[in-house]
Scaffold this motif. Structure first.
Motif, PDB file in Angstrom:
ATOM      1  N   TRP A 382       0.844  -1.212   0.000  1.00 41.41           N
ATOM      2  CA  TRP A 382       0.000   0.000   0.000  1.00 41.41           C
ATOM      3  C   TRP A 382       0.870   1.249   0.000  1.00 41.41           C
ATOM      4  O   TRP A 382       0.599   2.220  -0.718  1.00 41.41           O
ATOM      5  CB  TRP A 382      -0.908  -0.001   1.237  1.00 41.41           C
ATOM      6  CG  TRP A 382      -1.745   1.247   1.349  1.00 41.41           C
ATOM      7  CD1 TRP A 382      -2.957   1.485   0.793  1.00 41.41           C
ATOM      8  CD2 TRP A 382      -1.390   2.461   2.041  1.00 41.41           C
ATOM      9  NE1 TRP A 382      -3.391   2.757   1.102  1.00 41.41           N
ATOM     10  CE2 TRP A 382      -2.451   3.379   1.866  1.00 41.41           C
ATOM     11  CE3 TRP A 382      -0.281   2.852   2.795  1.00 41.41           C
ATOM     12  CZ2 TRP A 382      -2.436   4.657   2.424  1.00 41.41           C
ATOM     13  CZ3 TRP A 382      -0.263   4.124   3.335  1.00 41.41           C
ATOM     14  CH2 TRP A 382      -1.332   5.012   3.158  1.00 41.41           C
ATOM     15  N   VAL A 383       1.920   1.216   0.830  1.00 47.86           N
ATOM     16  CA  VAL A 383       2.833   2.358   0.882  1.00 47.86           C
ATOM     17  C   VAL A 383       3.494   2.566  -0.480  1.00 47.86           C
ATOM     18  O   VAL A 383       3.597   3.699  -0.969  1.00 47.86           O
ATOM     19  CB  VAL A 383       3.897   2.138   1.989  1.00 47.86           C
ATOM     20  CG1 VAL A 383       4.979   3.202   1.897  1.00 47.86           C
ATOM     21  CG2 VAL A 383       3.238   2.174   3.367  1.00 47.86           C
ATOM     22  N   GLU A 384       3.941   1.474  -1.088  1.00 44.79           N
ATOM     23  CA  GLU A 384       4.586   1.571  -2.403  1.00 44.79           C
ATOM     24  C   GLU A 384       3.613   2.110  -3.452  1.00 44.79           C
ATOM     25  O   GLU A 384       4.011   2.863  -4.339  1.00 44.79           O
ATOM     26  CB  GLU A 384       5.115   0.205  -2.833  1.00 44.79           C
ATOM     27  CG  GLU A 384       6.263  -0.325  -1.990  1.00 44.79           C
ATOM     28  CD  GLU A 384       7.553   0.457  -2.186  1.00 44.79           C
ATOM     29  OE1 GLU A 384       7.638   1.246  -3.148  1.00 44.79           O
ATOM     30  OE2 GLU A 384       8.477   0.287  -1.367  1.00 44.79           O
ATOM     31  N   ASP A 385       2.355   1.737  -3.325  1.00 44.56           N
ATOM     32  CA  ASP A 385       1.346   2.229  -4.277  1.00 44.56           C
ATOM     33  C   ASP A 385       1.163   3.740  -4.171  1.00 44.56           C
ATOM     34  O   ASP A 385       0.693   4.384  -5.122  1.00 44.56           O
ATOM     35  CB  ASP A 385       0.002   1.530  -4.035  1.00 44.56           C
ATOM     36  CG  ASP A 385       0.014   0.071  -4.474  1.00 44.56           C
ATOM     37  OD1 ASP A 385       0.928  -0.310  -5.245  1.00 44.56           O
ATOM     38  OD2 ASP A 385      -0.855  -0.694  -4.026  1.00 44.56           O
ATOM     39  N   GLY A 435      -1.008  14.062   4.994  1.00 43.80           N
ATOM     40  CA  GLY A 435      -1.907  12.948   5.308  1.00 43.80           C
ATOM     41  C   GLY A 435      -1.295  11.598   4.952  1.00 43.80           C
ATOM     42  O   GLY A 435      -1.378  10.644   5.728  1.00 43.80           O
ATOM     43  N   ILE A 436      -0.684  11.512   3.776  1.00 47.82           N
ATOM     44  CA  ILE A 436      -0.065  10.242   3.347  1.00 47.82           C
ATOM     45  C   ILE A 436       1.078   9.871   4.277  1.00 47.82           C
ATOM     46  O   ILE A 436       1.177   8.725   4.757  1.00 47.82           O
ATOM     47  CB  ILE A 436       0.439  10.353   1.892  1.00 47.82           C
ATOM     48  CG1 ILE A 436      -0.732  10.563   0.935  1.00 47.82           C
ATOM     49  CG2 ILE A 436       1.227   9.098   1.506  1.00 47.82           C
ATOM     50  CD1 ILE A 436      -0.310  10.857  -0.495  1.00 47.82           C
ATOM     51  N   TRP A 437       1.955  10.831   4.552  1.00 41.04           N
ATOM     52  CA  TRP A 437       3.123  10.522   5.380  1.00 41.04           C
ATOM     53  C   TRP A 437       2.748  10.254   6.832  1.00 41.04           C
ATOM     54  O   TRP A 437       3.375   9.423   7.492  1.00 41.04           O
ATOM     55  CB  TRP A 437       4.143  11.653   5.279  1.00 41.04           C
ATOM     56  CG  TRP A 437       4.988  11.507   4.057  1.00 41.04           C
ATOM     57  CD1 TRP A 437       4.778  12.052   2.842  1.00 41.04           C
ATOM     58  CD2 TRP A 437       6.180  10.711   3.933  1.00 41.04           C
ATOM     59  NE1 TRP A 437       5.761  11.655   1.959  1.00 41.04           N
ATOM     60  CE2 TRP A 437       6.629  10.845   2.594  1.00 41.04           C
ATOM     61  CE3 TRP A 437       6.901   9.915   4.810  1.00 41.04           C
ATOM     62  CZ2 TRP A 437       7.774  10.199   2.131  1.00 41.04           C
ATOM     63  CZ3 TRP A 437       8.040   9.279   4.347  1.00 41.04           C
ATOM     64  CH2 TRP A 437       8.472   9.421   3.023  1.00 41.04           C
ATOM     65  N   ASP A 438       1.736  10.936   7.329  1.00 45.34           N
ATOM     66  CA  ASP A 438       1.303  10.667   8.701  1.00 45.34           C
ATOM     67  C   ASP A 438       0.798   9.233   8.841  1.00 45.34           C
ATOM     68  O   ASP A 438       1.024   8.587   9.876  1.00 45.34           O
ATOM     69  CB  ASP A 438       0.215  11.658   9.124  1.00 45.34           C
ATOM     70  CG  ASP A 438       0.777  13.030   9.445  1.00 45.34           C
ATOM     71  OD1 ASP A 438       2.009  13.151   9.555  1.00 45.34           O
ATOM     72  OD2 ASP A 438      -0.018  13.981   9.579  1.00 45.34           O
TER      73      ASP A 438
END
Length: 611
Positions: A382-385, A435-438
């Motif tokens: 998910w993170v890679e996506d 938001g993504i990094w949090d």
């Protein structure tokens, strides 16, 4: 699938080498004048450590004898990178290892073996295994070549962070722990000292069944009760159980911090079982020692102590012929009932269940441990996506920065002013990226990503780009809304009370760890230091008061100027910092004239001051 291999395929060591290592690990136990022995075998140099048999040498101070004192100085890698949380280890075992370093020529002997281009093996039986573990970690820190570390019936030595750090550095693969199925010693530190002190005074206890005392049986029960609490709590956590009873239990039940790591080889009935998943190993340490139908507690307690003395039989010259079963890929989705099986796969699973004494509950816990590890892999996907989304948003901010520079205003000051539509759009981008990094950081905090994630080179690089481009905007937003008046400066010495978001603290520490940089505030926090110094110095309209305020923070100003010079040389600060109307230039020009004339960046300000 049940995967069978020979021993050399399973652990990367020939049976003959394992036998030699074990023999030396046993021999050193009788050498009371020396804590270790070294011996050459083929192309290897083997260092085996003597264990300690008294309970006072296993516990000290706290209930479980755990500590982090002194660890950072000798083993700086043993921590979580993002939150800088140091691992816990057994303090007494660590001190015994430290004494060897100070009082003996151990390091010199190892260095000579390395200079002779010999392969290094560290080994230990019982608590000697814990000393071998520390020796191997120190060697891994100092050398590019990798040693082997082999323990036999070793107690646990470190907490979950300890194992996490070794897996993160890709070091755990070099540690192999042999455990007899019933051996109590690898489970002893799962119980607090208070539950067994006065009952077991020496390890290992040398007695026969006729001399088995009731207090030894009581200690066995206490150890297994503690192991059950830990295994159940851990299993519930990775099964996603949210029952508040879990928190209630831990509030009055003291749980051991110790956890397994590396490759475990469980030895049972002439067969060996290998497994690497630390959560699954913890479950096996409990469930492989449970009572079977018809067994009495005294019988199992007796065998649990005698098994610690039974490694000699297991490690004989014929061990190379023994069947080694890999449990890492055991198909636990098959029916757990042993009745009515007709396939070879089901019969193989029946064999595992029988020889390790696994109940249905045990199989469910092992299945949950495996699923937890697989979920970490799915989370990483998910993170890679989200990588492309992150990179697209970063490109937008780069374009925003370039546009601002074209208008001779830095993007920090432009964002702080919020005077143009582009500034609003940049703020939307900032919030999306945050938001993504949090979410990534929260996954790390909850241990929901693979251990090695924080050391992945491409994510360290992406996190660094993100921090350097994004954090100035967060700082601008912070001071634009005067948040410092409510919560104080953006940077504070108190880690947990810092307004600085974790998404920047974590990614900064990733870079510091991978590059070996010293900890400290970075160039992405440049504007925060400028803003705070501006507040400290220029809040007064009276010159004499400003001069007095400057003297109070003069050391910080000098440090900032030194950093500016360095960051400009390293191209970590851009020319926008020196634009005529930048916050930095306006602040610096209001410093006392004498300081500006003598400043280390005076020539730099003169050359680029016009932008």
């Amino acid at each position: 699938m049940i995967e069978r291999r020979n021993l050399s395929e399973a652990i990367g060591m020939e049976p003959d080498l394992v036998t030699k290592v074990f023999s030396l690990a046993m021999e050193v136990q009788s050498k009371h004048d020396r804590p270790y022995l070294s011996r050459k075998h083929s192309s290897y140099s083997i260092f085996a450590f003597r264990g300690s048999g008294t309970i006072e040498d296993w516990f000290s101070g706290k209930s479980f004898g755990d500590t982090s004192i002194g660890l950072k100085e000798i083993f700086p890698f043993l921590k979580r990178i993002g939150n800088d949380q140091i691992a816990l280890i057994n303090g007494n075992f660590f001190q015994q290892f430290h004494n060897i370093l100070e009082e003996f020529q151990f390091s010199d002997e190892v260095n000579r073996a390395v200079s002779e281009k010999r392969k290094i093996v560290f080994a230990g039986y019982s608590s000697g295994g814990t000393i071998a573990i520390f020796a191997a970690i120190l060697f891994l820190q100092r050398n590019r070549i990798h040693p082997l570390c082999v323990t036999f019936g070793s107690p646990l030595v470190g907490d979950q962070i300890f194992g996490h750090a070794l897996r993160r550095e890709n070091w755990a693969q070099h540690f192999v722990h042999f455990v007899m199925r019933y051996d109590i010693i690898p489970r002893v530190l799962l119980a607090p000292l208070s539950s067994i002190k006065g009952e077991l005074q020496t390890f290992p206890p040398c007695f026969d069944q006729s001399k088995l005392e009731s207090n030894a049986i009581s200690s066995f029960c206490e150890i297994m009760r503690s192991a059950l609490s830990i295994a159940s709590h851990t299993a519930c956590s990775f099964m996603g159980c949210t029952n508040s009873l879990l928190e209630t239990v831990t509030s009055f039940t003291e749980l051991s911090p110790y956890r397994p790591f590396g490759t475990y080889v469980f030895c049972s009935e002439g067969r060996m079982f290998t497994i690497k998943n630390p959560d699954a190993i913890l479950q096996l340490l409990l469930y492989s020692l449970q009572l079977s139908n018809g067994e009495a507690v005294a019988d199992v307690a007796f065998r649990s102590f005698k098994d610690h003395l039974g490694y000699q039989t297991e490690f004989n010259a014929n061990m190379g012929t023994k069947d080694v079963v890999d449990l890492e890929h055991l198909d636990l989705q098959l029916p757990l009932s042993s009745g009515g099986a007709n396939s070879s796969e089901m019969k193989s699973i029946e064999m595992v269940i029988k020889e390790l004494g696994l109940s249905t509950r045990a199989m469910l816990c092992l299945s949950a441990a495996r699923e937890s590890e697989q979920q970490k892999q799915r989370n990483q996907r998910w993170v890679e996506d989200n990588r492309k989304k992150i990179e697209d948003e970063l490109r937008k901010l780069q374009e925003y920065r370039d546009t601002a520079e074209m208008h001779k205003i830095g993007y920090y000051d432009a964002f702080k002013l919020q005077a143009e539509p582009e500034d609003f759009e940049a703020n939307v981008t900032r919030l999306e990226l945050a938001g993504i990094w949090d979410e990534i950081i929260e996954m790390l905090k909850r241990n929901e990503l693979p251990d090695g994630f924080e050391c992945l080179e491409d994510w360290v690089e992406l996190g660094t780009r993100f921090r350097r481009l994004m954090e100035p905007l967060d700082i601008a937003n912070y001071y634009r809304h005067s948040k410092d008046k409510d919560t104080g400066a953006y940077l504070k010495s108190e880690e947990e009370k810092q307004p600085r978001p974790k998404r920047y603290r974590y990614t900064q520490r990733w870079l510091e760890h991978v590059k070996g940089k010293p900890a400290g505030y970075s160039e992405s926090c440049f504007w925060a230091e400028v803003e705070d110094l501006r507040v400290q110095i220029h809040t007064s309209n009276q010159k004499e008061n400003r001069d007095a305020a400057f003297e109070k923070v003069k050391d910080r100003v000098l440090k900032l100027e030194e950093n500016v010079r360095q960051w400009v040389e390293e191209e970590l600060l851009r020319g926008e910092v020196f634009f005529e109307k930048s916050t930095f230039v306006k602040w610096w020009r209001e410093l006392p004239e004498r300081h500006r004339m003598e400043s280390r960046i005076a020539s730099l300000m003169f050359m680029v001051g016009s932008g």
